[in-house]
Design a protein around this motif. Structure first.
Motif, PDB file in Angstrom:
ATOM      1  N   ARG A 515       0.856  -1.186   0.000  1.00  0.00           N
ATOM      2  CA  ARG A 515       0.000   0.000   0.000  1.00  0.00           C
ATOM      3  C   ARG A 515       0.889   1.232   0.000  1.00  0.00           C
ATOM      4  NH1 ARG A 515      -2.042  -3.408   4.001  1.00  0.00           N
ATOM      5  NH2 ARG A 515      -4.130  -4.286   3.615  1.00  0.00           N
ATOM      6  N   THR A 516       0.613   2.135  -0.923  1.00  0.00           N
ATOM      7  CA  THR A 516       1.370   3.385  -1.017  1.00  0.00           C
ATOM      8  C   THR A 516       0.388   4.541  -1.063  1.00  0.00           C
ATOM      9  OG1 THR A 516       3.090   2.260  -2.295  1.00  0.00           O
ATOM     10  CG2 THR A 516       3.110   4.659  -2.323  1.00  0.00           C
ATOM     11  N   ALA A 517       0.626   5.529  -0.225  1.00  0.00           N
ATOM     12  CA  ALA A 517      -0.238   6.710  -0.194  1.00  0.00           C
ATOM     13  C   ALA A 517       0.627   7.942  -0.009  1.00  0.00           C
ATOM     14  CB  ALA A 517      -1.267   6.613   0.935  1.00  0.00           C
ATOM     15  N   GLY A 518       0.224   9.016  -0.647  1.00  0.00           N
ATOM     16  CA  GLY A 518       1.002  10.242  -0.531  1.00  0.00           C
ATOM     17  C   GLY A 518       0.272  11.425  -1.104  1.00  0.00           C
ATOM     18  N   GLY A 519       0.914  12.539  -0.983  1.00  0.00           N
ATOM     19  CA  GLY A 519       0.327  13.759  -1.519  1.00  0.00           C
ATOM     20  C   GLY A 519       1.342  14.881  -1.506  1.00  0.00           C
ATOM     21  N   SER A 520       1.053  15.917  -2.272  1.00  0.00           N
ATOM     22  CA  SER A 520       1.911  17.091  -2.317  1.00  0.00           C
ATOM     23  C   SER A 520       1.038  18.334  -2.362  1.00  0.00           C
ATOM     24  CB  SER A 520       2.846  17.044  -3.525  1.00  0.00           C
ATOM     25  OG  SER A 520       2.113  17.098  -4.737  1.00  0.00           O
ATOM     26  N   VAL A 525       5.723  29.207  -5.106  1.00  0.00           N
ATOM     27  CA  VAL A 525       7.039  28.618  -5.371  1.00  0.00           C
ATOM     28  C   VAL A 525       7.397  27.540  -4.356  1.00  0.00           C
ATOM     29  CG1 VAL A 525       7.879  30.711  -6.486  1.00  0.00           C
ATOM     30  CG2 VAL A 525       8.141  30.439  -4.020  1.00  0.00           C
ATOM     31  N   PHE A 526       6.490  27.224  -3.438  1.00  0.00           N
ATOM     32  CA  PHE A 526       6.772  26.250  -2.385  1.00  0.00           C
ATOM     33  C   PHE A 526       6.037  24.936  -2.671  1.00  0.00           C
ATOM     34  CE2 PHE A 526       7.201  30.427  -0.473  1.00  0.00           C
ATOM     35  CZ  PHE A 526       8.427  30.334   0.162  1.00  0.00           C
ATOM     36  N   THR A 527       6.755  23.826  -2.486  1.00  0.00           N
ATOM     37  CA  THR A 527       6.177  22.492  -2.646  1.00  0.00           C
ATOM     38  C   THR A 527       6.580  21.638  -1.449  1.00  0.00           C
ATOM     39  OG1 THR A 527       6.294  22.622  -5.065  1.00  0.00           O
ATOM     40  CG2 THR A 527       6.042  20.438  -4.091  1.00  0.00           C
ATOM     41  N   ILE A 528       5.616  20.954  -0.878  1.00  0.00           N
ATOM     42  CA  ILE A 528       5.881  20.029   0.220  1.00  0.00           C
ATOM     43  C   ILE A 528       5.093  18.755  -0.037  1.00  0.00           C
ATOM     44  CG2 ILE A 528       4.039  20.995   1.671  1.00  0.00           C
ATOM     45  CD1 ILE A 528       5.824  20.337   4.086  1.00  0.00           C
ATOM     46  N   GLY A 529       5.694  17.617   0.279  1.00  0.00           N
ATOM     47  CA  GLY A 529       5.023  16.349   0.010  1.00  0.00           C
ATOM     48  C   GLY A 529       5.363  15.289   1.038  1.00  0.00           C
ATOM     49  N   VAL A 530       4.555  14.249   1.063  1.00  0.00           N
ATOM     50  CA  VAL A 530       4.756  13.151   1.996  1.00  0.00           C
ATOM     51  C   VAL A 530       4.327  11.855   1.313  1.00  0.00           C
ATOM     52  CG1 VAL A 530       2.460  13.453   3.003  1.00  0.00           C
ATOM     53  CG2 VAL A 530       4.252  12.313   4.337  1.00  0.00           C
ATOM     54  N   GLU A 531       4.990  10.750   1.661  1.00  0.00           N
ATOM     55  CA  GLU A 531       4.631   9.456   1.088  1.00  0.00           C
ATOM     56  C   GLU A 531       4.848   8.363   2.129  1.00  0.00           C
ATOM     57  OE1 GLU A 531       5.456   7.830  -3.155  1.00  0.00           O
ATOM     58  OE2 GLU A 531       7.047   7.013  -1.876  1.00  0.00           O
ATOM     59  N   PHE A 532       3.882   7.437   2.204  1.00  0.00           N
ATOM     60  CA  PHE A 532       3.966   6.269   3.069  1.00  0.00           C
ATOM     61  C   PHE A 532       3.884   5.021   2.192  1.00  0.00           C
ATOM     62  CE2 PHE A 532       2.097   9.686   5.527  1.00  0.00           C
ATOM     63  CZ  PHE A 532       2.851   9.665   6.687  1.00  0.00           C
ATOM     64  N   ASP A 533       4.782   4.089   2.443  1.00  0.00           N
ATOM     65  CA  ASP A 533       4.847   2.873   1.631  1.00  0.00           C
ATOM     66  C   ASP A 533       4.986   1.678   2.568  1.00  0.00           C
ATOM     67  OD1 ASP A 533       5.185   0.923  -0.234  1.00  0.00           O
ATOM     68  OD2 ASP A 533       7.084   1.668  -1.029  1.00  0.00           O
ATOM     69  N   PHE A 543       8.463  -0.847   5.960  1.00  0.00           N
ATOM     70  CA  PHE A 543       7.563   0.296   6.040  1.00  0.00           C
ATOM     71  C   PHE A 543       8.412   1.547   5.858  1.00  0.00           C
ATOM     72  CE2 PHE A 543       5.250   3.614   8.486  1.00  0.00           C
ATOM     73  CZ  PHE A 543       4.132   3.672   7.672  1.00  0.00           C
ATOM     74  N   SER A 544       8.049   2.363   4.861  1.00  0.00           N
ATOM     75  CA  SER A 544       8.837   3.539   4.505  1.00  0.00           C
ATOM     76  C   SER A 544       8.014   4.802   4.700  1.00  0.00           C
ATOM     77  CB  SER A 544       9.297   3.436   3.036  1.00  0.00           C
ATOM     78  OG  SER A 544       9.862   4.654   2.603  1.00  0.00           O
ATOM     79  N   ARG A 545       8.679   5.824   5.239  1.00  0.00           N
ATOM     80  CA  ARG A 545       8.068   7.147   5.401  1.00  0.00           C
ATOM     81  C   ARG A 545       8.997   8.171   4.759  1.00  0.00           C
ATOM     82  NH1 ARG A 545       8.287   4.073   9.499  1.00  0.00           N
ATOM     83  NH2 ARG A 545      10.203   5.043  10.285  1.00  0.00           N
ATOM     84  N   ARG A 546       8.415   9.024   3.941  1.00  0.00           N
ATOM     85  CA  ARG A 546       9.230  10.014   3.218  1.00  0.00           C
ATOM     86  C   ARG A 546       8.544  11.371   3.240  1.00  0.00           C
ATOM     87  NH1 ARG A 546       9.275  11.177  -2.682  1.00  0.00           N
ATOM     88  NH2 ARG A 546      11.137  12.412  -3.114  1.00  0.00           N
ATOM     89  N   VAL A 547       9.333  12.405   3.544  1.00  0.00           N
ATOM     90  CA  VAL A 547       8.865  13.788   3.511  1.00  0.00           C
ATOM     91  C   VAL A 547       9.847  14.584   2.663  1.00  0.00           C
ATOM     92  CG1 VAL A 547       8.329  15.841   4.866  1.00  0.00           C
ATOM     93  CG2 VAL A 547       7.825  13.585   5.796  1.00  0.00           C
ATOM     94  N   TYR A 548       9.337  15.441   1.799  1.00  0.00           N
ATOM     95  CA  TYR A 548      10.218  16.248   0.958  1.00  0.00           C
ATOM     96  C   TYR A 548       9.620  17.643   0.781  1.00  0.00           C
ATOM     97  CZ  TYR A 548       6.813  14.934  -2.649  1.00  0.00           C
ATOM     98  OH  TYR A 548       5.658  14.736  -3.358  1.00  0.00           O
ATOM     99  N   ALA A 549      10.488  18.591   0.501  1.00  0.00           N
ATOM    100  CA  ALA A 549      10.063  19.973   0.306  1.00  0.00           C
ATOM    101  C   ALA A 549      11.062  20.668  -0.596  1.00  0.00           C
ATOM    102  CB  ALA A 549       9.957  20.708   1.638  1.00  0.00           C
ATOM    103  N   SER A 550      10.588  21.659  -1.331  1.00  0.00           N
ATOM    104  CA  SER A 550      11.466  22.424  -2.213  1.00  0.00           C
ATOM    105  C   SER A 550      10.847  23.784  -2.486  1.00  0.00           C
ATOM    106  CB  SER A 550      11.706  21.684  -3.540  1.00  0.00           C
ATOM    107  OG  SER A 550      10.504  21.571  -4.277  1.00  0.00           O
ATOM    108  N   THR A 551      11.707  24.721  -2.841  1.00  0.00           N
ATOM    109  CA  THR A 551      11.249  26.050  -3.229  1.00  0.00           C
ATOM    110  C   THR A 551      12.282  26.681  -4.134  1.00  0.00           C
ATOM    111  OG1 THR A 551      10.487  28.212  -2.435  1.00  0.00           O
ATOM    112  CG2 THR A 551      12.315  27.204  -1.245  1.00  0.00           C
TER     113      THR A 551
END
Length: 661
Positions: A515-520, A525-533, A543-551
């Motif tokens: 199961r993989t779920a995420g969103g951004s 100019v700002f982007t933030i996202g998260v993903e769970f796998d 079990f993986s958790r990922r958070v990312y951000a950029s601008t």
């Protein structure tokens, strides 16, 4: 033998410098008029002159207690020139020549500053010529010599010598264009820290022909011969002769050319060190059916012989697709494989069906897809060992990559690049990690395998002589895109299980429920996202958790780019955690048209078995110009710790003056 070949690698610097001077001599005869008849006329002359100095210091500490402190001051100069000229007329003989010369007062083992992908050219010279350009028959020739330094992942500095030359003849014809070419590549790479050396020499002859029998058809033929030599570190010398013929045909079935019959066929033979014969053929019929249906039917034949292995495979394929308006696409696919191998016979039936749906909704768009797959496999064999050839794997630093078959004989593993000519070395280029009954393959930082690169693996495994199973699975995906891409959400479910497998325990069949779920979220100019796998598997569950951000923003006349990524991976059965943290920043300040400054920094932190790594890097540069002369002043520093065994600290600065003409 090795010493004799070494004499062929280096070209004396006076020859390189003389070639550059020869390119510049016509400048005194330069004329603005073009395409006139002349014994020799220079059409363009461009180049760059630069002078500079650098200071570099590197401290290296090993866990064994070894310590080394290196320091150097390097004065550099560079001349870079590019010319285009012709003899008599551009359509008679057109010549392009270029060269670069970068003398240095000294060179060190860490000559290349520790950047992720820096390339520094010491000497380079080349020339290209075309005789009778644009006419029915034309001749071409080229030659290039390059001496450069490059760096891989900070850890490995590589000195490279490359010689390439060749030529060809081209016959222009509407009905039967033809070309014959020859190219020689001589490439020597020395890893300065490890002492490893890779030397490859290729002589390649290629004949290309193309024609069209009717209005909408296409026929292509390529015949090639290659003489290949490779010497790699402590491995044996490889000297092979490879010949091949490759044919492609595309014939229209209907008058519009939308339905076609395609043929792909090839025959390849290799002799001397590596001996094999390979025949491949593929026939495909692509059909445009009524009521928005499209279909394709195909047959593939594969025949491979490499003593003591003989391998034949027959494959039948069928596809059908239907599109309803622009929103719904449905498709189905069937494949049937029959394999006759020296060690086994195998029958595989594989099929899948599904749909993709896209629909505009208020404030955004909705995407849905579903696919069901079923596979049946039967193998009959009398041997307990199987030979697996050309198994493809993409090596990504943040992903777990397992060899497909369990119970691998680790001593039999051979890993090559996509060309299958470069053999990688364990514990230098990649490592193997035991994961239960399976083997994980992971690239080594600083080795010859780049992150995201595809490698091919050959190995032997202890498999059950005969087995059969039926497997099925499904993949469901949903995506929601709202407010013109400001908010994006997605969910994916994927499972794969086995029904009534025979000898399931000894096969270690991989069951999957993922199961993989995420969103951004993007705001300006700002982007933030998260993903769970979550991967529930009988092999390597995690079990993986990922958070990312950029601008990327402009503040007070300053361009600012920031990005960060944090990922934790829990290997649940093994009680092991892997961590991957990355951050980067870049600032660019354009003070005026003639002055700008930039500062950038990166940091990477990763933990896990065979993964421990800390790297921090900071770089800065000031550029300004005065009367077409540009000045570059910069510095950089970094610190790295790899597997708690090797620590490096580096600091450096430079000044460079350039003049373009």
């Amino acid at each position: 033998m090795t010493e004799e070949r070494d004499e062929r690698i280096a070209i004396p610097r006076p020859v390189v410098f003389l070639l550059i001077l020869m390119m510049g001599l016509p400048a005194i005869l330069y004329s603005q008029s073009e395409d006139q008849f002349a014994i020799w006329r220079l059409r363009s002359l461009k180049g760059k002159l630069s002078l500079g100095g650098e200071y570099r210091a590197l401290k290296t500490t090993l866990r064994t207690g070894f310590f080394e402190d290196q320091e150097a001051t390097i004065w550099t100069g560079d001349i870079n020139m590019r010319t285009e000229s012709y003899f008599i007329h551009p359509k008679f003989l057109l010549v392009n020549a270029y060269g670069e010369y970068n003398p240095m007062t000294r060179r060190d083992l860490y000559l290349v500053s520790p950047d992720w992908s820096e390339v520094s050219t010491a000497e380079k010279a080349g020339i290209k010529g075309v005789l009778f350009k644009g006419l029915p028959i034309s001749l071409s020739g080229f030659g290039e010599y390059t001496h450069m330094y490059l760096n891989r992942d900070i850890f490995t500095d590589v000195e490279t010598f490359v010689k390439v030359y060749g030529g060809g003849i081209n016959l222009r014809s509407r009905s039967f264009p033809l070309s014959l070419s020859y190219q020689k590549d001589d490439n020597l790479q020395n890893e300065l820290q490890t002492g490893r050396r890779l030397w490859t020499i290729r002589d390649d002859f290629t004949l290309n022909a193309q024609t069209s029998l009717y209005k909408l058809d296409e026929q292509r033929l390529r015949v090639s011969y290659e003489d290949y030599f490779r010497e790699y570190y402590s491995q044996q010398l490889i000297n092979s002769k490879i010949g091949g013929a490759y044919f492609y045909s595309s014939m229209p079935i209907d008058s519009a050319g939308t339905a076609r019959f395609n043929t792909n066929a090839s025959y390849e033979i290799q002799r001397e060190n590596l001996v094999y014969d390979r025949i491949q053929a593929e026939e495909t019929a692509m059909l445009q059916l009524p009521w928005n249906f499209r279909s394709s039917l195909g047959y593939r034949y594969f025949d491979f012989k490499q003593d003591p292995v003989q391998w034949k495979m027959h494959t039948l394929t069928g596809n059908i697709e239907h599109r309803l308006f622009q929103s719904l696409t449905s498709s189905g696919h069937l494949e049937y494989y029959k394999t006759f191998h020296t060690e086994y016979t195998e029958t595989i039936k594989d099929g899948n069906a599904g749909f993709e749906y896209r629909k505009k909704i208020p404030f955004g768009a909705l995407q849905l897809s579903y696919r069901y797959r079923q596979r049946r496999e039967r193998r009959q064999s009398e041997t307990v060992f199987s030979t697996i050839l050309d198994e493809a794997h993409v090596l990504d630093d943040t992903k777990i990559e397992l060899l497909e078959v369990p119970f691998v004989n680790r001593g039999s593993v051979v890993v090559t690049d996509e060309t299958q000519t470069l053999v990688f070395q364990e514990n230098f280029d990649y490592i193997l990690i035991q994961r239960g009954n399976f083997i994980e393959i992971r690239r080594m930082p600083g080795g010859r395998i780049a992150t995201g690169e595809t490698v091919y693996v050959d190995y032997k495994a202890n498999r059950n002589p005969s087995y059969k199973y039926r497997a099925s699975g499904q993949r469901t995906r949903a995506g929601l895109h709202l407010f013109n891409g400001m908010l994006n959400l997605y969910f994916e479910y994927n499972d794969w299980s086995f029904d009534d497998p025979d000898l399931a325990e000894s096969l270690n069949l991989k069951t999957i429920r993922q199961r993989t779920a995420g969103g951004s979220f993007k705001f300006g100019v700002f982007t933030i996202g998260v993903e769970f796998d979550q991967m529930l598997s009988n092999i390597v569950p995690y079990f993986s958790r990922r958070v990312y951000a950029s601008t990327n923003v402009r503040l007070f006349n300053t361009n600012v780019s920031l990005s960060g990524n944090a990922q934790d991976v829990d290997l649940t059965d093994e009680g092991e955690r892997q961590k991957f943290y990355d951050a980067s920043a870049r600032l660019m300040v354009p003070f005026s048209e003639d002055m700008s400054a930039s500062v950038e920094g990166t940091y990477r932190y990763q933990r896990g078995r065979g993964l421990d790594l800390d790297i921090g890097l900071v770089k800065g540069e000031l550029i300004f110009a005065y009367r077409r002369i540009s000045f570059h002043i910069g510095g950089e520093a970094y610190k790295s710790v790899f597997l708690q065994q090797e620590k490096r600290q580096y600091i450096g600065g430079y000044v460079r003056i350039e003049r373009e003409f």
